[in-house]
Design a protein around this motif. Structure first.
Motif, PDB file in Angstrom:
ATOM      1  N   VAL A  24       5.420  13.318 -40.494  1.00 31.79           N
ATOM      2  CA  VAL A  24       5.741  14.740 -40.609  1.00 31.79           C
ATOM      3  C   VAL A  24       6.874  15.106 -39.655  1.00 31.79           C
ATOM      4  O   VAL A  24       7.846  15.768 -40.034  1.00 31.79           O
ATOM      5  N   PHE A  25       6.763  14.651 -38.402  1.00 29.73           N
ATOM      6  CA  PHE A  25       7.793  14.991 -37.415  1.00 29.73           C
ATOM      7  C   PHE A  25       9.143  14.393 -37.810  1.00 29.73           C
ATOM      8  O   PHE A  25      10.177  15.060 -37.700  1.00 29.73           O
ATOM      9  N   SER A  27      10.238  13.824 -40.755  1.00 29.83           N
ATOM     10  CA  SER A  27      10.737  14.621 -41.865  1.00 29.83           C
ATOM     11  C   SER A  27      11.329  15.947 -41.369  1.00 29.83           C
ATOM     12  O   SER A  27      12.424  16.337 -41.771  1.00 29.83           O
ATOM     13  N   LEU A  28      10.616  16.624 -40.485  1.00 28.76           N
ATOM     14  CA  LEU A  28      11.083  17.921 -39.979  1.00 28.76           C
ATOM     15  C   LEU A  28      12.302  17.803 -39.072  1.00 28.76           C
ATOM     16  O   LEU A  28      13.145  18.695 -39.034  1.00 28.76           O
ATOM     17  N   LEU A  60       0.964  12.259 -47.289  1.00 30.96           N
ATOM     18  CA  LEU A  60       2.395  12.405 -47.009  1.00 30.96           C
ATOM     19  C   LEU A  60       3.190  12.495 -48.313  1.00 30.96           C
ATOM     20  O   LEU A  60       4.060  13.359 -48.455  1.00 30.96           O
ATOM     21  N   LYS A  63       3.014  15.746 -50.023  1.00 30.09           N
ATOM     22  CA  LYS A  63       3.806  16.775 -49.336  1.00 30.09           C
ATOM     23  C   LYS A  63       5.300  16.476 -49.375  1.00 30.09           C
ATOM     24  O   LYS A  63       6.093  17.123 -48.692  1.00 30.09           O
ATOM     25  N   TYR A 144      -2.815  16.990 -41.875  1.00 30.19           N
ATOM     26  CA  TYR A 144      -1.438  17.326 -42.245  1.00 30.19           C
ATOM     27  C   TYR A 144      -1.096  18.751 -41.811  1.00 30.19           C
ATOM     28  O   TYR A 144      -0.042  18.991 -41.215  1.00 30.19           O
ATOM     29  N   GLU A 145      -1.970  19.686 -42.124  1.00 30.52           N
ATOM     30  CA  GLU A 145      -1.717  21.088 -41.763  1.00 30.52           C
ATOM     31  C   GLU A 145      -1.527  21.220 -40.262  1.00 30.52           C
ATOM     32  O   GLU A 145      -0.599  21.884 -39.797  1.00 30.52           O
ATOM     33  N   ASN A 148       1.752  19.371 -38.984  1.00 26.22           N
ATOM     34  CA  ASN A 148       2.932  20.096 -39.456  1.00 26.22           C
ATOM     35  C   ASN A 148       3.155  21.348 -38.591  1.00 26.22           C
ATOM     36  O   ASN A 148       4.274  21.626 -38.147  1.00 26.22           O
ATOM     37  N   ARG A 149       2.089  22.071 -38.321  1.00 26.02           N
ATOM     38  CA  ARG A 149       2.164  23.267 -37.477  1.00 26.02           C
ATOM     39  C   ARG A 149       2.570  22.894 -36.055  1.00 26.02           C
ATOM     40  O   ARG A 149       3.459  23.530 -35.464  1.00 26.02           O
ATOM     41  N   SER A 151       4.180  20.230 -35.027  1.00 22.85           N
ATOM     42  CA  SER A 151       5.558  19.733 -35.036  1.00 22.85           C
ATOM     43  C   SER A 151       6.553  20.880 -35.102  1.00 22.85           C
ATOM     44  O   SER A 151       7.548  20.905 -34.369  1.00 22.85           O
ATOM     45  N   THR A 152       6.293  21.830 -35.988  1.00 26.31           N
ATOM     46  CA  THR A 152       7.165  22.997 -36.121  1.00 26.31           C
ATOM     47  C   THR A 152       7.237  23.760 -34.808  1.00 26.31           C
ATOM     48  O   THR A 152       8.327  24.139 -34.354  1.00 26.31           O
TER      49      THR A 152
END
Length: 168
Positions: A24-25, A27-28, A60, A63, A144-145, A148-149, A151-152
């Motif tokens: 996730v990280f 990707s972001l 993954l 998403k 994942y949720e 993702n939060r 990481s953001t």
């Protein structure tokens, strides 16, 4: 420009939570020049060189993260010298990492900040990422949720904190 920030995500076996966080990280932060090395590992060597759990990979892909590839590894002392941030998924992992960090500090330099990734929950309270391994697929959606939060929020609060706001 300052050196890019390097990040290591850590869970127990490095097949569920920490690879999910890494994917996730990655990707972001893919196009962010302020982010350098990104990796994940486990406090245990239970799954060394194995790919992430199939449920991690399915989540993954669901998403839109389809280019992630990883072989599990155990955290090493050199990680404390190479990474700026080492993020634990839960308090048990955090205790193990803090113990390792103290050993590394006795033998030389250590640049890593070791902390619970849930510090960046955005809720004002630190959260743990519960291990979904023995549960149903829904647990992987929850992981994942969370990552993702987190990481953001980490990107906003630490990596890009000094960046000027872009107005529309």
């Amino acid at each position: 420009m300052a050196e890019p920030i390097s990040v290591l995500f850590v869970c127990l076996g490095n097949i569920c939570r920490s690879p999910m966080a890494e994917g996730v990280f990655r990707s972001l932060a893919a196009s962010d020049p302020r982010v350098g090395k990104i990796d994940s590992s486990g406090t245990g060597a239970y799954h060394t060189l194995e790919p992430p759990d199939s449920r991690t990979m399915a989540t993954l892909r669901k998403k839109g993260i389809t280019d992630y590839d990883h072989g599990a590894r155990q955290v090493e002392e050199t990680d404390f010298r190479e990474f700026d941030y080492i993020f634990a998924m839960d308090r048990h992992n955090l205790r193990d990492l803090e113990r390792m960090k103290r050993r590394v500090e006795k033998s030389g330099s250590c640049k890593a900040q070791v902390m619970l990734y849930g510090h960046f929950s955005g809720t004002g309270k630190e959260e743990e990422v519960v291990d979904p391994y023995y549960g149903a697929n829904k647990g992987f959606d929850t992981v994942y949720e969370q990552v993702n939060r987190f990481s953001t929020n980490f990107l906003k609060e630490v990596v890009n904190k000094d960046q000027p706001k872009v107005s529309s």
